[in-house]
Design a protein around this motif. Structure first.
Motif, PDB file in Angstrom:
ATOM      1  N   SER A  44       0.914  -1.144   0.042  1.00  0.00           N
ATOM      2  CA  SER A  44       0.073  -0.117  -0.182  1.00  0.00           C
ATOM      3  C   SER A  44       0.866   1.291  -0.073  1.00  0.00           C
ATOM      4  O   SER A  44       0.647   2.303  -0.741  1.00  0.00           O
ATOM      5  CB  SER A  44      -0.954   0.089   1.375  1.00  0.00           C
ATOM      6  N   ALA A  45       1.978   1.281   0.645  1.00  0.00           N
ATOM      7  CA  ALA A  45       2.777   2.436   0.887  1.00  0.00           C
ATOM      8  C   ALA A  45       3.268   2.623  -0.396  1.00  0.00           C
ATOM      9  O   ALA A  45       3.765   3.684  -0.791  1.00  0.00           O
ATOM     10  CB  ALA A  45       3.693   2.248   2.076  1.00  0.00           C
ATOM     11  N   ALA A  46       3.768   1.592  -1.054  1.00  0.00           N
ATOM     12  CA  ALA A  46       4.685   1.517  -2.434  1.00  0.00           C
ATOM     13  C   ALA A  46       3.511   2.289  -3.367  1.00  0.00           C
ATOM     14  O   ALA A  46       4.050   2.920  -4.278  1.00  0.00           O
ATOM     15  CB  ALA A  46       5.073   0.401  -2.849  1.00  0.00           C
ATOM     16  N   LEU A  47       2.579   1.977  -3.426  1.00  0.00           N
ATOM     17  CA  LEU A  47       1.451   2.409  -4.595  1.00  0.00           C
ATOM     18  C   LEU A  47       1.164   4.001  -4.125  1.00  0.00           C
ATOM     19  O   LEU A  47       0.520   4.433  -4.979  1.00  0.00           O
ATOM     20  CB  LEU A  47       0.119   1.476  -4.554  1.00  0.00           C
ATOM     21  N   TYR A  48       1.284   4.291  -2.982  1.00  0.00           N
ATOM     22  CA  TYR A  48       0.664   5.551  -2.418  1.00  0.00           C
ATOM     23  C   TYR A  48       1.332   6.696  -3.610  1.00  0.00           C
ATOM     24  O   TYR A  48       0.774   7.626  -4.054  1.00  0.00           O
ATOM     25  CB  TYR A  48       1.307   6.014  -1.321  1.00  0.00           C
ATOM     26  N   GLY A  49       2.876   6.692  -3.915  1.00  0.00           N
ATOM     27  CA  GLY A  49       3.154   7.771  -4.806  1.00  0.00           C
ATOM     28  C   GLY A  49       2.678   7.667  -6.228  1.00  0.00           C
ATOM     29  O   GLY A  49       2.446   8.799  -6.598  1.00  0.00           O
ATOM     30  N   PRO A  50       2.473   6.614  -6.855  1.00  0.00           N
ATOM     31  CA  PRO A  50       1.985   6.386  -8.098  1.00  0.00           C
ATOM     32  C   PRO A  50       0.377   6.917  -8.112  1.00  0.00           C
ATOM     33  O   PRO A  50      -0.010   7.918  -8.897  1.00  0.00           O
ATOM     34  CB  PRO A  50       2.184   5.280  -8.562  1.00  0.00           C
ATOM     35  N   PHE A  51      -0.203   6.691  -7.082  1.00  0.00           N
ATOM     36  CA  PHE A  51      -1.796   7.174  -6.936  1.00  0.00           C
ATOM     37  C   PHE A  51      -1.767   8.583  -6.730  1.00  0.00           C
ATOM     38  O   PHE A  51      -2.688   9.494  -7.381  1.00  0.00           O
ATOM     39  CB  PHE A  51      -2.410   6.469  -5.748  1.00  0.00           C
ATOM     40  N   HIS A  52      -0.604   9.339  -5.863  1.00  0.00           N
ATOM     41  CA  HIS A  52      -1.006  10.873  -5.635  1.00  0.00           C
ATOM     42  C   HIS A  52      -0.602  11.302  -6.872  1.00  0.00           C
ATOM     43  O   HIS A  52      -1.358  12.191  -7.297  1.00  0.00           O
ATOM     44  CB  HIS A  52       0.432  10.993  -4.761  1.00  0.00           C
ATOM     45  N   CYS A  53       0.300  10.674  -8.005  1.00  0.00           N
ATOM     46  CA  CYS A  53       0.646  11.666  -9.159  1.00  0.00           C
ATOM     47  C   CYS A  53      -0.528  11.383 -10.101  1.00  0.00           C
ATOM     48  O   CYS A  53      -0.912  12.313 -10.787  1.00  0.00           O
ATOM     49  CB  CYS A  53       1.712  10.993  -9.723  1.00  0.00           C
ATOM     50  N   LEU A  54      -1.133  10.261 -10.164  1.00  0.00           N
ATOM     51  CA  LEU A  54      -2.261  10.061 -11.156  1.00  0.00           C
ATOM     52  C   LEU A  54      -3.430  10.960 -10.621  1.00  0.00           C
ATOM     53  O   LEU A  54      -4.125  11.611 -11.424  1.00  0.00           O
ATOM     54  CB  LEU A  54      -2.805   8.573 -10.957  1.00  0.00           C
ATOM     55  N   GLU A  55      -3.959  10.960  -9.380  1.00  0.00           N
ATOM     56  CA  GLU A  55      -4.852  11.603  -9.003  1.00  0.00           C
ATOM     57  C   GLU A  55      -4.919  13.118  -9.125  1.00  0.00           C
ATOM     58  O   GLU A  55      -5.756  13.703  -9.752  1.00  0.00           O
ATOM     59  CB  GLU A  55      -5.064  11.506  -7.274  1.00  0.00           C
ATOM     60  N   VAL A  56      -3.741  13.870  -8.970  1.00  0.00           N
ATOM     61  CA  VAL A  56      -3.527  15.219  -9.068  1.00  0.00           C
ATOM     62  C   VAL A  56      -3.485  15.529 -10.404  1.00  0.00           C
ATOM     63  O   VAL A  56      -4.086  16.563 -10.785  1.00  0.00           O
ATOM     64  CB  VAL A  56      -1.981  15.679  -8.152  1.00  0.00           C
ATOM     65  N   ALA A  57      -2.838  14.755 -11.275  1.00  0.00           N
ATOM     66  CA  ALA A  57      -2.880  15.006 -12.738  1.00  0.00           C
ATOM     67  C   ALA A  57      -4.085  15.022 -13.317  1.00  0.00           C
ATOM     68  O   ALA A  57      -4.431  15.776 -14.236  1.00  0.00           O
ATOM     69  CB  ALA A  57      -1.573  14.077 -13.127  1.00  0.00           C
ATOM     70  N   LEU A  58      -4.865  13.934 -13.103  1.00  0.00           N
ATOM     71  CA  LEU A  58      -6.218  13.707 -13.733  1.00  0.00           C
ATOM     72  C   LEU A  58      -7.028  14.914 -13.327  1.00  0.00           C
ATOM     73  O   LEU A  58      -7.832  15.364 -14.141  1.00  0.00           O
ATOM     74  CB  LEU A  58      -6.590  12.286 -13.194  1.00  0.00           C
ATOM     75  N   ARG A  59      -6.987  15.168 -12.083  1.00  0.00           N
ATOM     76  CA  ARG A  59      -8.141  16.370 -11.748  1.00  0.00           C
ATOM     77  C   ARG A  59      -7.676  17.672 -12.261  1.00  0.00           C
ATOM     78  O   ARG A  59      -8.350  18.466 -12.691  1.00  0.00           O
ATOM     79  CB  ARG A  59      -8.212  16.540 -10.081  1.00  0.00           C
ATOM     80  N   ASN A  60      -6.415  17.898 -12.231  1.00  0.00           N
ATOM     81  CA  ASN A  60      -6.025  18.972 -13.052  1.00  0.00           C
ATOM     82  C   ASN A  60      -6.173  19.218 -14.502  1.00  0.00           C
ATOM     83  O   ASN A  60      -6.474  20.198 -14.831  1.00  0.00           O
ATOM     84  CB  ASN A  60      -4.304  19.264 -12.549  1.00  0.00           C
ATOM     85  N   SER A  61      -5.806  18.002 -15.341  1.00  0.00           N
ATOM     86  CA  SER A  61      -6.364  17.763 -16.528  1.00  0.00           C
ATOM     87  C   SER A  61      -7.625  18.137 -16.818  1.00  0.00           C
ATOM     88  O   SER A  61      -8.073  19.027 -17.653  1.00  0.00           O
ATOM     89  CB  SER A  61      -5.827  16.623 -17.083  1.00  0.00           C
ATOM     90  N   VAL A  62      -8.672  17.464 -16.074  1.00  0.00           N
ATOM     91  CA  VAL A  62     -10.176  17.639 -16.145  1.00  0.00           C
ATOM     92  C   VAL A  62     -10.410  19.014 -15.793  1.00  0.00           C
ATOM     93  O   VAL A  62     -11.453  19.674 -16.369  1.00  0.00           O
ATOM     94  CB  VAL A  62     -10.834  16.599 -15.494  1.00  0.00           C
ATOM     95  N   HIS A  63     -10.071  19.639 -14.878  1.00  0.00           N
ATOM     96  CA  HIS A  63     -10.204  20.944 -14.597  1.00  0.00           C
ATOM     97  C   HIS A  63      -9.953  21.943 -15.438  1.00  0.00           C
ATOM     98  O   HIS A  63     -10.858  22.992 -15.778  1.00  0.00           O
ATOM     99  CB  HIS A  63      -9.460  21.324 -13.029  1.00  0.00           C
ATOM    100  N   ARG A  64      -8.836  21.878 -16.057  1.00  0.00           N
ATOM    101  CA  ARG A  64      -8.401  22.872 -16.988  1.00  0.00           C
ATOM    102  C   ARG A  64      -9.328  22.862 -18.328  1.00  0.00           C
ATOM    103  O   ARG A  64      -9.835  23.827 -18.901  1.00  0.00           O
ATOM    104  CB  ARG A  64      -6.929  22.447 -17.662  1.00  0.00           C
ATOM    105  N   ARG A  65      -9.930  21.422 -18.758  1.00  0.00           N
ATOM    106  CA  ARG A  65     -10.717  21.355 -19.808  1.00  0.00           C
ATOM    107  C   ARG A  65     -12.038  21.982 -19.623  1.00  0.00           C
ATOM    108  O   ARG A  65     -12.656  22.696 -20.583  1.00  0.00           O
ATOM    109  CB  ARG A  65     -10.741  19.992 -20.356  1.00  0.00           C
ATOM    110  N   LEU A  66     -12.657  21.997 -18.388  1.00  0.00           N
ATOM    111  CA  LEU A  66     -13.698  22.386 -18.136  1.00  0.00           C
ATOM    112  C   LEU A  66     -13.634  23.837 -17.737  1.00  0.00           C
ATOM    113  O   LEU A  66     -14.833  24.620 -18.028  1.00  0.00           O
ATOM    114  CB  LEU A  66     -14.270  21.728 -16.862  1.00  0.00           C
ATOM    115  N   SER A  67     -12.533  24.232 -17.483  1.00  0.00           N
ATOM    116  CA  SER A  67     -12.429  25.594 -16.862  1.00  0.00           C
ATOM    117  C   SER A  67     -12.441  26.359 -18.646  1.00  0.00           C
ATOM    118  O   SER A  67     -12.974  27.383 -18.738  1.00  0.00           O
ATOM    119  CB  SER A  67     -11.231  26.081 -16.516  1.00  0.00           C
ATOM    120  N   ASP A  68     -11.835  25.995 -19.752  1.00  0.00           N
ATOM    121  CA  ASP A  68     -11.938  26.408 -20.851  1.00  0.00           C
ATOM    122  C   ASP A  68     -13.131  26.338 -21.433  1.00  0.00           C
ATOM    123  O   ASP A  68     -13.750  27.273 -22.267  1.00  0.00           O
ATOM    124  CB  ASP A  68     -10.858  25.569 -21.605  1.00  0.00           C
ATOM    125  N   LEU A  69     -13.747  25.277 -21.296  1.00  0.00           N
ATOM    126  CA  LEU A  69     -15.333  24.912 -21.780  1.00  0.00           C
ATOM    127  C   LEU A  69     -16.321  26.169 -21.388  1.00  0.00           C
ATOM    128  O   LEU A  69     -16.929  26.928 -22.181  1.00  0.00           O
ATOM    129  CB  LEU A  69     -15.851  23.659 -21.395  1.00  0.00           C
TER     130      LEU A  69
END
Length: 220
Positions: A44-69
């Motif tokens: 679980s500890a070893a997966l935390y880092g990759p999940f951290h990066c995925l979640e932050v990148a995904l939400r920022n990407s979606v947020h940018r697209r919806l802000s543009d829209l």
């Protein structure tokens, strides 16, 4: 102390009930159940880092697209989120203010859960979110919305198990790990490549037999 007894400190700290599932999975072998518990924590500890990066990148990407829209950073003020989605935004704003923050768009985005962003991939949100904007948040993806949603939903469930300190050892973690990087690559291939170079989970997974056999101590 007998081999099949928990150390007193462990029983007090974690409880018999919590550890029972691990012992049961190891067919009643208490020492092996304890080793499985520690390996589950390590994985679980070893997966935390990759999940951290995925979640932050995904939400920022979606947020940018919806802000543009919608032409505004607080796109949720005009988007068709529905009661469930708006409830999440209201709660995020409340949390921000409880922490002495003003509740700027960036602050609210940081408080919205992984599940909130995944919900924007579901069928009810196809017309107002996926088609006009959210699909652009995954530039590396060319498949169907529902197939992507299934994959992201699976990762949300795994992420929640990790964050709530629940068992994950019984899952196909190799497939979960591959899926995590597939989704990360859909969002940002450069990010996925960089994170792989720092990811220790493959080594933790490969060492599972030694960890469960008592030949390798837990490391987290």
């Amino acid at each position: 102390m007998k081999d099949d007894e928990l150390p007193a400190w462990m029983s007090e700290a974690f409880s018999e009930a919590r550890l029972h599932a691990y012992t049961e999975f190891m067919r009643g072998d208490r020492p092996a159940g304890i080793r499985l518990y520690w390996w589950n924590t390590e994985a679980s500890a070893a997966l935390y880092g990759p999940f951290h990066c995925l979640e932050v990148a995904l939400r920022n990407s979606v947020h940018r697209r919806l802000s543009d829209l919608h032409g505004r950073a607080d796109w949720w003020a005009v988007a068709r989120l529905g009661d469930r989605g708006m409830g999440k935004v209201v709660e995020a704003r409340r949390v921000c203010r409880g922490r002495g923050k003003t509740g700027t768009p960036d602050e609210i985005v940081a408080e919205l859960s992984f599940g909130f962003w995944r919900h924007l991939l579901t069928k009810p949100n196809d017309r107002y979110f996926w088609v006009p904007a959210v699909h652009k948040a995954f530039p590396g993806y060319r498949g169907r919305r529902d197939a992507l949603d299934d994959q992201v939903h699976s990762l949300v469930l795994l992420r929640n198990r990790i964050m709530h300190h629940e068992p994950i050892h019984h899952r196909d973690l190799r497939e979960d790990h591959d899926k995590l990087y597939r989704i990360m690559g859909y969002v940002n291939q450069d990010l996925a490549k960089e994170i792989r170079s720092m990811d220790r989970f493959p080594a933790v997974l490969a060492a599972k037999p030694d960890a469960l056999g008592g030949r390798r101590p837990p490391q987290f």
